[in-house]
Design a protein around this motif. Structure first.
Motif, PDB file in Angstrom:
ATOM      1  N   PHE A  57       0.844  -1.199   0.000  1.00 21.92           N
ATOM      2  CA  PHE A  57       0.000   0.000   0.000  1.00 21.92           C
ATOM      3  C   PHE A  57       0.871   1.238   0.000  1.00 21.92           C
ATOM      4  O   PHE A  57       2.101   1.161   0.147  1.00 21.92           O
ATOM      5  N   CYS A  58       0.242   2.388  -0.153  1.00 19.90           N
ATOM      6  CA  CYS A  58       0.960   3.655  -0.019  1.00 19.90           C
ATOM      7  C   CYS A  58       0.702   4.205   1.377  1.00 19.90           C
ATOM      8  O   CYS A  58      -0.412   4.118   1.889  1.00 19.90           O
ATOM      9  N   MET A  59       1.742   4.737   1.980  1.00 19.35           N
ATOM     10  CA  MET A  59       1.618   5.240   3.344  1.00 19.35           C
ATOM     11  C   MET A  59       1.318   6.726   3.398  1.00 19.35           C
ATOM     12  O   MET A  59       1.013   7.263   4.446  1.00 19.35           O
ATOM     13  N   LEU A  60       1.456   7.409   2.260  1.00 19.72           N
ATOM     14  CA  LEU A  60       1.187   8.841   2.232  1.00 19.72           C
ATOM     15  C   LEU A  60       0.960   9.260   0.786  1.00 19.72           C
ATOM     16  O   LEU A  60       1.270   8.531  -0.153  1.00 19.72           O
ATOM     17  N   HIS A  61       0.378  10.411   0.631  1.00 23.37           N
ATOM     18  CA  HIS A  61       0.277  11.001  -0.702  1.00 23.37           C
ATOM     19  C   HIS A  61       0.311  12.511  -0.541  1.00 23.37           C
ATOM     20  O   HIS A  61      -0.073  13.059   0.488  1.00 23.37           O
ATOM     21  N   GLY A  62       0.803  13.185  -1.564  1.00 18.77           N
ATOM     22  CA  GLY A  62       0.953  14.627  -1.482  1.00 18.77           C
ATOM     23  C   GLY A  62      -0.095  15.359  -2.289  1.00 18.77           C
ATOM     24  O   GLY A  62      -1.048  14.776  -2.806  1.00 18.77           O
ATOM     25  N   GLU A  63       0.100  16.650  -2.373  1.00 25.72           N
ATOM     26  CA  GLU A  63      -0.791  17.457  -3.188  1.00 25.72           C
ATOM     27  C   GLU A  63      -0.634  17.050  -4.649  1.00 25.72           C
ATOM     28  O   GLU A  63       0.442  16.665  -5.098  1.00 25.72           O
ATOM     29  N   ASP A  64      -1.712  17.154  -5.390  1.00 27.67           N
ATOM     30  CA  ASP A  64      -1.680  16.782  -6.800  1.00 27.67           C
ATOM     31  C   ASP A  64      -1.067  17.936  -7.598  1.00 27.67           C
ATOM     32  O   ASP A  64      -1.769  18.776  -8.155  1.00 27.67           O
ATOM     33  N   ILE A 112      -2.441   8.793 -17.488  1.00 29.63           N
ATOM     34  CA  ILE A 112      -2.044   7.559 -16.810  1.00 29.63           C
ATOM     35  C   ILE A 112      -1.636   7.865 -15.375  1.00 29.63           C
ATOM     36  O   ILE A 112      -2.015   7.158 -14.427  1.00 29.63           O
ATOM     37  N   ALA A 113      -0.864   8.936 -15.172  1.00 25.98           N
ATOM     38  CA  ALA A 113      -0.439   9.309 -13.825  1.00 25.98           C
ATOM     39  C   ALA A 113      -1.640   9.645 -12.946  1.00 25.98           C
ATOM     40  O   ALA A 113      -1.704   9.235 -11.775  1.00 25.98           O
ATOM     41  N   ALA A 114      -2.607  10.378 -13.489  1.00 27.75           N
ATOM     42  CA  ALA A 114      -3.797  10.756 -12.710  1.00 27.75           C
ATOM     43  C   ALA A 114      -4.630   9.531 -12.361  1.00 27.75           C
ATOM     44  O   ALA A 114      -5.135   9.408 -11.232  1.00 27.75           O
ATOM     45  N   ASN A 115      -4.783   8.620 -13.330  1.00 28.89           N
ATOM     46  CA  ASN A 115      -5.535   7.389 -13.054  1.00 28.89           C
ATOM     47  C   ASN A 115      -4.843   6.550 -11.980  1.00 28.89           C
ATOM     48  O   ASN A 115      -5.499   5.964 -11.110  1.00 28.89           O
ATOM     49  N   GLY A 116      -3.518   6.488 -12.063  1.00 25.48           N
ATOM     50  CA  GLY A 116      -2.770   5.723 -11.072  1.00 25.48           C
ATOM     51  C   GLY A 116      -2.883   6.312  -9.692  1.00 25.48           C
ATOM     52  O   GLY A 116      -3.041   5.583  -8.696  1.00 25.48           O
ATOM     53  N   ARG A 117      -2.808   7.630  -9.605  1.00 20.38           N
ATOM     54  CA  ARG A 117      -2.922   8.290  -8.296  1.00 20.38           C
ATOM     55  C   ARG A 117      -4.293   8.019  -7.688  1.00 20.38           C
ATOM     56  O   ARG A 117      -4.407   7.704  -6.494  1.00 20.38           O
ATOM     57  N   ASP A 140       7.927  15.302  -7.790  1.00 17.30           N
ATOM     58  CA  ASP A 140       8.370  16.211  -8.842  1.00 17.30           C
ATOM     59  C   ASP A 140       8.703  15.454 -10.134  1.00 17.30           C
ATOM     60  O   ASP A 140       9.275  16.012 -11.064  1.00 17.30           O
ATOM     61  N   SER A 141       8.330  14.153 -10.191  1.00 16.25           N
ATOM     62  CA  SER A 141       8.661  13.314 -11.340  1.00 16.25           C
ATOM     63  C   SER A 141       7.445  13.061 -12.222  1.00 16.25           C
ATOM     64  O   SER A 141       6.315  12.931 -11.721  1.00 16.25           O
ATOM     65  N   LYS A 142       7.694  12.941 -13.515  1.00 11.11           N
ATOM     66  CA  LYS A 142       6.633  12.546 -14.438  1.00 11.11           C
ATOM     67  C   LYS A 142       6.537  11.028 -14.510  1.00 11.11           C
ATOM     68  O   LYS A 142       5.434  10.466 -14.557  1.00 11.11           O
ATOM     69  N   ILE A 143       7.684  10.375 -14.512  1.00 10.93           N
ATOM     70  CA  ILE A 143       7.726   8.908 -14.541  1.00 10.93           C
ATOM     71  C   ILE A 143       8.622   8.421 -13.410  1.00 10.93           C
ATOM     72  O   ILE A 143       9.695   8.987 -13.175  1.00 10.93           O
ATOM     73  N   VAL A 144       8.179   7.403 -12.697  1.00 12.64           N
ATOM     74  CA  VAL A 144       9.022   6.730 -11.715  1.00 12.64           C
ATOM     75  C   VAL A 144       9.299   5.321 -12.223  1.00 12.64           C
ATOM     76  O   VAL A 144       8.369   4.542 -12.463  1.00 12.64           O
TER      77      VAL A 144
END
Length: 337
Positions: free
Chosen positions: A128-135, A260-265, A185-189
């Motif tokens: 799971f993810c333990m945190l998320h930041g501002e979009d 894709i990034a927005a759907n993933g978030r 600050d990344s577009k792709i990880v």
């Protein structure tokens, strides 16, 4: 029903469990734990410390933190007890050890059958993810492709050469340290695993708004993600040329990459955050309480004691080198006494 929950090991579940209305006592080797544990102990020792704090647990959750086992006799826990195995692939002793609990949750789906032998209740529970930041607006992100993680671990000798080959084909910001500001600050990880596992980095990258570039693997990937929709198309493990090609294609398609990034978030923070996992564990514990599974375990303590000894014998055999000699001798003694 609100419960008193003892949280052993990794402490990331404590806050969401408390937010869901439960009292939580955290026990770990870190100094700021509610109950610091400096060395492995028997349940009686923990119970005595809890009693002095006025805390009687209704359930125990032991979340694997990649450390040596804290508890020598989980079969003695007098309430429902769940073990959450995360790094199974490099800790085979988890399999017999988990048999001393009422249920085991396994982060990597392909390993679940190993735990189900001898009738053990084992269920897949992904990480799971333990945190998320501002979009942050995607167009404002300054890092095209990044990787943050351990670079020279003995369990994963292929990682650094793979990252260097990728960087020679397409600039890659890769290093160890705090992943949060980099991912945000990344577009792709880019993700590269030790054993084709679905690791924390998958969910963390997505939750921080980057598009995940992941290798082809099992462990439930096809059930968790949809390549081309909420993660990027997957690449063949350690094929740097293929991974760089996929990244290059999507960096030239900024709108598709942003979608894709927005759907993933959205997927990560709605279905795969730490609160979602806490809810799943609470549901499992409720079922164990109703079935009184811990009573069955306590009635079969002798057979579970054998499982614990097997686990400690396996662990002793894994602890190589002079540095680990005291631990090796200790667990070997426990296994053979």
């Amino acid at each position: 029903m609100d419960m008193n929950i003892l949280s052993l090991g990794l402490q990331v579940l404590n806050a969401p469990l408390r937010a869901l209305g439960h009292a939580v006592m955290g026990a770990d080797h870190v100094a700021d734990a509610d109950l610091p544990l400096e060395h492995p102990v028997v349940w009686q020792r923990i119970e005595r410390a809890l009693r002095s704090a006025g805390f009687v647990p209704d359930a125990v959750i032991y979340t694997d933190n990649g450390n040596l086992p804290f508890l020598l006799d989980p079969y003695a826990i007098p309430c429902p007890a769940v073990y959450y195995s995360i790094d199974t692939y490099c800790n085979p002793w988890h399999v017999p050890y988990a048999h001393t609990f009422d249920m085991v949750c396994v982060a990597q789906k392909d390993f679940v059958p190993l735990f189900r032998e001898d009738g053990q209740d084992a269920r897949w529970l992904p990480l799971f993810c333990m945190l998320h930041g501002e979009d942050r607006p995607f167009a404002e992100r300054r890092v095209p492709v990044s990787f943050v993680g351990t670079l020279g671990h003995r369990n994963n000798p292929d990682r650094k050469p793979f990252l260097e080959r990728f960087d020679a084909l397409l600039p890659l910001d890769f290093h160890s340290g705090d992943f949060r500001p980099v991912f945000a600050d990344s577009k792709i990880v880019l993700n590269q695993t030790a054993f084709s596992e679905i690791n924390f980095r998958c969910f963390e990258a997505m939750a921080l708004g980057a598009a995940l570039l992941m290798e082809k693997c099992g462990n439930g990937m096809d059930e968790l993600f949809r390549p081309g929709e909420n993660i990027l198309p997957t690449y063949t493990r350690n094929n740097a040329a293929e991974a760089a090609r996929i990244a290059s294609i999507y960096l030239k398609r900024p709108q598709a990459l942003a979608e894709i990034a927005a759907n993933g978030r959205q997927l990560a923070i709605s279905r795969h955050d730490v609160t979602s996992r806490a809810r799943s564990l609470l549901e499992m514990i409720d079922g164990l309480r109703k079935a009184k599974k811990h009573c069955q375990r306590l009635g079969a303590a002798q057979s579970h004691r054998v499982h614990a000894r097997v686990a400690f014998g396996m662990l002793a055999a894994e602890l190589d080198g002079e540095k680990w000699r005291p631990y090796r001798d200790f667990f070997l003694h426990i296994a053979t006494r």
